[in-house]
Design an enzyme around this catalytic site. Structure first.
Site, PDB file in Angstrom:
ATOM      1  CD  GLU A 170      -0.036   1.670  -4.000  1.00 40.03           C
ATOM      2  OE1 GLU A 170      -0.152   0.527  -4.429  1.00 40.03           O
ATOM      3  OE2 GLU A 170       0.153   1.922  -2.801  1.00 40.03           O
ATOM      4  CB  SER A 228      -4.060  -9.609  -4.253  1.00 38.13           C
ATOM      5  OG  SER A 228      -4.464  -9.112  -2.994  1.00 38.13           O
ATOM      6  CB  THR A 229      -7.751  -5.531  -3.848  1.00 39.25           C
ATOM      7  OG1 THR A 229      -7.337  -6.103  -2.594  1.00 39.25           O
ATOM      8  CG2 THR A 229      -9.254  -5.328  -3.810  1.00 39.25           C
ATOM      9  CE  LYS A 275      -2.761   2.805  -1.566  1.00 41.27           C
ATOM     10  NZ  LYS A 275      -2.746   1.361  -1.921  1.00 41.27           N
ATOM     11  N   GLY A 276       0.992   0.454   0.927  1.00 42.32           N
ATOM     12  CA  GLY A 276       2.399   0.264   0.585  1.00 42.32           C
ATOM     13  C   GLY A 276       2.914  -1.133   0.806  1.00 42.32           C
ATOM     14  N   GLY A 336       2.650  -3.408  -1.071  1.00 40.37           N
ATOM     15  CA  GLY A 336       3.207  -3.815  -2.370  1.00 40.37           C
ATOM     16  C   GLY A 336       4.312  -2.902  -2.855  1.00 40.37           C
ATOM     17  CB  THR A 367       0.260  -1.745  -6.774  1.00 37.62           C
ATOM     18  OG1 THR A 367       0.716  -1.003  -7.903  1.00 37.62           O
ATOM     19  CG2 THR A 367       1.178  -2.948  -6.584  1.00 37.62           C
ATOM     20  CG  ASP A 373      -1.185  -2.688   3.145  1.00 41.99           C
ATOM     21  OD1 ASP A 373      -1.332  -3.747   2.517  1.00 41.99           O
ATOM     22  OD2 ASP A 373      -0.372  -1.811   2.822  1.00 41.99           O
TER      23      ASP A 373
END
Ligand code: 5RP
Length: 236
Positions: free
Chosen positions: A120, A47-48, A111-112, A114, A45, A101
């Site tokens: 994930e 933008s990448t 991460k997270g 989003g 999840t 991140d």
């Protein structure tokens, strides 16, 4: 006090938004090149991952079955003509690809950002290969707060008080499974110790620290090229 993001970043630091997007796209394109027809593919999840979906759309693959880690990814994947299935329909995945991140030199991730960290992590663990795609400004010397948390809504404030140094995000921000999203804001120190403490706190569904053994490879796009860094997940 934790170092500021600017001081903890490794060089080179891309400050220009367009350059960061270019790097995300470059890392995503490299990872998309590893997808083959017949694969069961986990999609992260963020933008990448949107760049990844575009790159996959351009590959004209006809037989890839995907698992999406968020409704946003599912929608975007379907719009690209990809087939999206439930994880339990597919079982083990051949490959999962996701952003991050933060990436530290030992291969730990945060991460997270989003809010999809639990899905994930499940998808990363279900994949024989988990490839992380990042722009250079995601690399850090040491992991820093915030560390995202997915927390059961029942007793959320009590759970966060037990952790200490944690703040719930806006009430409307939910995980894809309806749980609250919070951020741990204290020092990270040894990520394995913090990981164990967060995992051991009742009410914490999952935290955003991803251990190196979950990760097969980290693709880091920089201004001057793409670095491939091996993760700690054994090759199968
Ligand atoms: C979502 C994530 C993302 O991978 C992370 O936040 C990076 O996002 P982006 O690709 O937008 O920079 O963990 O939960």
């Amino acid at each position: 006090m934790a170092p500021s993001r600017a001081t903890a970043r490794q060089q080179p630091v891309a400050t220009d938004v367009e350059e960061v997007e270019r790097q995300k796209s470059a890392a995503a394109t490299v990872a998309a090149g590893e997808v083959r027809d017949g694969m069961r593919l986990g999609l992260g999840t963020g933008s990448t991952v949107v760049h990844l979906l575009r790159a996959l759309g351009g590959r004209h693959l006809t037989d890839v079955r995907c698992v999406a880690t968020s409704p946003a990814t599912e929608l975007a994947a379907r719009a690209m003509g990809l087939t999206v299935c439930e994880l339990d329909e597919l079982g083990e995945l051949d490959l999962a690809i996701d952003g991050a991140d933060q990436v530290d030199p030992a291969g730990w991730l945060v991460k997270g950002g989003g809010a999809a960290l639990t899905r994930e992590k499940i998808v990363a663990a279900a994949a024989r290969r988990f490839v992380v795609i990042v722009s250079a400004e995601k690399t850090v010397r040491e992991l820093e707060p915030p560390v995202p948390l997915e927390v059961l809504r029942f007793g959320v404030m009590r759970t966060l008080a037990t952790i200490g140094d944690a703040r719930v995000r806006a009430a409307q921000e939910s995980s894809p499974d309806g749980n609250a999203i919070a951020d741990y804001l204290g020092p990270v120190g040894d990520p394995r110790e913090l990981s164990a403490r967060l995992s051991g706190t009742p009410g914490v569904v999952e935290h955003g620290l991803f251990a190196p053994e979950l990760v097969s490879e980290i693709v880091i796009a920089r201004q001057d090229g793409v670095e491939h860094r091996a993760g700690g997940k054994p090759a199968v």
